[in-house]
Design an enzyme around this catalytic site. Structure first.
Site, PDB file in Angstrom:
ATOM      1  N   TYR A  91      31.327  38.536  31.557  1.00  0.00           N
ATOM      2  CA  TYR A  91      31.823  39.794  32.104  1.00  0.00           C
ATOM      3  C   TYR A  91      33.311  39.848  31.805  1.00  0.00           C
ATOM      4  CZ  TYR A  91      32.217  43.506  35.740  1.00  0.00           C
ATOM      5  OH  TYR A  91      32.419  44.666  36.437  1.00  0.00           O
TER       6      TYR A  91
ATOM      7  N   ASP B 125      37.882  44.686  44.832  1.00  0.00           N
ATOM      8  CA  ASP B 125      37.395  46.054  44.658  1.00  0.00           C
ATOM      9  C   ASP B 125      38.410  47.108  45.053  1.00  0.00           C
ATOM     10  OD1 ASP B 125      34.640  45.934  43.644  1.00  0.00           O
ATOM     11  OD2 ASP B 125      34.304  44.698  45.415  1.00  0.00           O
TER      12      ASP B 125
ATOM     13  N   GLU C 147      23.183  46.202  37.874  1.00  0.00           N
ATOM     14  CA  GLU C 147      23.928  45.391  38.842  1.00  0.00           C
ATOM     15  C   GLU C 147      23.819  46.018  40.221  1.00  0.00           C
ATOM     16  OE1 GLU C 147      28.111  44.546  38.515  1.00  0.00           O
ATOM     17  OE2 GLU C 147      27.871  44.211  36.371  1.00  0.00           O
TER      18      GLU C 147
END
Lengths: 265, 409
Positions: free
Chosen positions: A175, A61, A50
């Site tokens: 995911y 994040d 990735e």
């Protein structure tokens, strides 16, 4: 749809282990070093790699990838720049590449243009964490036309009845976000988290990889029993942020990557 | 402002906006990580129920009247009109609410909703500190714990409000990323929410963010326009010719405009031009931005050629945001509202002028609307009516204005 990701998971499964999926921020500390780091990850046995395309406001994040994105942007990284760097690695990396970014840079380049340029750069899939299925129709159309896998996330808060909606949009792999939190926070593989992973994996019909907070080989090993793949991002990015030179970054990232890969069996 | 410009055809009835997915034409929607999607569904359902629940509405109405001090006055600034030699100017005095700005309308509504939803903890972002203070106030009133995210630059220029929030029992979380202002505070609040979503309600302070926030915040602020409309009809016997309000992310403007959208009334939203639209130091998302996605919705956004979000600038911390609520985007595109921008210098001059002529110290945010009003009203006939939302009071700004004047004298 790309076959590369499916094949990578199938190969890992045949070898009796979970796929190792490392993440690095594109353009950190510069494009040339990112290219070296990606090559190193490939040689360390990554099954899928990735690559982050930095965005100014990475709301999903944690501090490590925020800092990495900021430094990459300050060093001049752009979405096109990352894709061009990846294009330069074509034929030199075995592992399929997945890009991860936010929706605004994709929208800004144009959905079709982004998908086409990614595929031309040898990218097999894309993750856009702030694009839920409800808003994804135009992107799915563009990505599918270009042959790009669209990887979606499921979270511990996702109710089972919502999974089909995510899976309709999802290709390549699902995911699974290990926790309610941002990237790089502490991992807690509580029984209900493992149960959530099992439910999603049973429903998926495609490989499931777990990410967010996986930092150590022992954690990766624990997840290998319940998932088809394990994603490690912040722990590797942190090594790049802390390295005193590109050489030391390559050395440190390669070292941890080999340990993680070995822990997966 | 000629009256013939007053009305434009709406694409659909304004009270039907947004659609079920939170779209105002091409804007709005929901662009958030999956972790938050179920919480937004839950919030939208809880809000829809509260909207129709007479007991909820009565409880909120009671708080607005007896706690926040509504209805706020509609004051005719006669000395100002005389001095300008133009339209009659009416000020909707949101500065006179408890906590000193319109932000309390939304904070009370959302904290009440959070309590009904069983949430124990409130988080919020704040720029000027007015939304933070309003949220800290409402959380104290209802016994919920509260954390407010604020950029360190804003903490410095709005130190008074930092102290107020702490006195109200909230924690203020300093945000040091990016430009250390409102945009970064929103990022950090979203990260907190992603982490604590099961126990925590995030009170967005403006008409931005993922659905249902732009709808919900607009509805909680719509009381401004509903009151103003009834007040002006009672006072002047007719609707105003022109409405004016400042626009950062746009909550006070949406609150004023909404009740008048189907009326033949012209509207101007005033953005912050900072050092000027010809510089990179401004916050005029509608005037100089283009559509993009930030903080959960599709909206007009200040961004570079690569889709990276620009850091906004305004002397008014509450306008210092690089995007603008999705409904404003639609109102601009269909021409229903005209958007202009005024500079830091013009806003400071208007701040001083209102203080001297009317004895009212306005917030620097509201001073942007005033600066535009001074220009526009002067060119209108003496019997025309301009109604302006004085969104907040300026006590919090006196130190920054004094510093600005010293630096620029």
């Amino acid at each position: 749809m790309s076959q590369a990701i499916a094949q990578a998971f199938a190969a890992a499964r045949q070898a009796g282990r979970a796929a190792f999926i490392p993440f690095l921020s594109g353009g950190l500390p510069d494009m040339a070093t990112t290219a070296r780091l990606l090559t190193e990850l490939d040689q360390a046995g990554a099954d899928v790699i990735e690559v982050g395309i930095p965005f100014s406001d990475p709301m999903a994040d944690g501090p490590v990838i925020q800092e990495a994105s900021k430094r990459a942007l300050d060093a001049g990284a752009t979405p096109v720049g990352v894709l061009e760097m990846l294009a330069g690695l074509r034929g030199r990396i075995k592992a399929p590449l997945v890009v991860m970014t936010y929706y605004n840079p994709v929208l800004n380049l144009g959905l079709e243009a982004f998908a086409q340029r990614a595929v031309q750069a040898g990218v097999s899939g894309a993750i856009v964490p702030d694009l839920p299925p409800e808003e994804a129709a135009p992107w799915l159309k563009a990505a599918r036309a270009a042959g790009l896998d669209t990887i979606f996330m499921a979270a511990p808060t996702t109710p089972p009845e919502r999974l089909p909606r995510l899976l309709e949009c999802c290709s390549g792999f699902l995911y699974y976000v290990s926790m309610t939190g941002v990237t790089g926070a502490g991992l807690n593989l509580a029984p209900e988290v493992l149960a959530g992973i099992r439910t999603a994996r049973a429903a998926a019909g495609l490989p499931l990889a777990v990410g967010f907070g996986v930092a150590q080989p022992s954690q990766a090993a624990a997840l290998a029993g319940v998932a088809d793949g394990v994603i490690v991002g912040s722990a590797l990015v942190k090594l790049v942020l802390e390295a005193a030179s590109p050489e030391l970054a390559v050395q440190a990232v390669g070292g941890l990557a080999r340990e993680l890969r070995a822990a997966l069996g | 402002m000629p009256r013939s410009e007053a009305s434009s055809p709406a694409p659909r009835a304004w009270h039907d906006q947004p659609d079920a997915g939170g779209h105002f034409g091409p804007y709005g929607g929901r662009f958030v990580p999956e972790t938050l999607m179920p919480a937004l569904e839950e919030l939208a359902a809880a809000y829809e129920a509260a909207r129709r629940d007479q007991a909820f509405q009565a409880e909120l109405g009671d708080l607005l009247e007896h706690y926040a001090g509504r209805a706020t006055p509609l004051y005719e600034a006669k000395r100002l009109s005389e001095k300008l030699g133009g339209a009659r100017i009416f000020l909707k005095r949101e500065d006179l609410t408890h906590t000193g700005a319109h932000k309390i309308n939304n904070a009370l509504g959302q904290v009440l909703l959070a309590k009904k939803m069983g949430k124990k903890r409130i988080i919020a972002e704040t720029g000027a500190g007015q939304h933070g203070v309003a949220t800290a106030t409402a959380a104290a009133l209802m016994g919920l714990t509260c954390a407010v995210y604020m950029g360190t630059l804003d903490m410095e220029r709005q130190a008074l409000n930092v102290t107020r929030m702490r006195m109200l029992g909230s924690t203020v979380e300093p945000v040091t990323s990016g430009s250390c202002s409102l945009k970064d505070a929103v990022n950090q609040a979203i990260r907190d929410w992603v982490t604590n979503v099961r126990t925590t309600h995030y009170i967005m302070g403006s008409v931005i963010g993922p659905h249902p926030y732009p709808l919900m915040v607009r509805d909680f602020q719509a009381v401004i326009g509903q009151e103003a409309r009834a007040q002006i009809l009672a006072r002047a016997g007719r609707l105003p010719d022109l409405l004016m309000a400042c626009v950062g992310a746009g909550s006070n403007a949406m609150g004023l405009f909404h009740a008048f959208l189907d009326d033949p009334v012209a509207m101007i939203g005033v953005e912050a031009a900072g050092h000027g639209l010809d510089t990179s130091q401004h916050a005029a998302s509608l005037g100089a931005g283009r559509p993009g996605v930030l903080h959960g919705c599709h909206l007009y956004l200040l961004q570079d050629e690569h889709g990276q979000v620009h850091e906004a600038h305004s002397i008014a911390a509450g306008l210092d945001y690089p995007g603008v609520g999705p409904e404003h985007g639609l109102l601009k595109d269909v021409g229903r509202v005209q958007y202009t921008a005024v500079t830091d210098a013009q806003a400071v001059a208007a701040f001083q002028e209102l203080a001297r002529v009317e004895g009212i110290i306005p917030a620097l945010e509201s001073s942007h609307a005033l600066a535009q009003a001074f220009v526009t009203a002067a060119a209108m006939p003496r019997d025309a009516i301009l109604l302006l939302c004085l969104s907040g009071r300026g006590d919090k700004d006196v130190a920054s204005v004094a510093a600005y004047l010293e630096k620029n004298s």
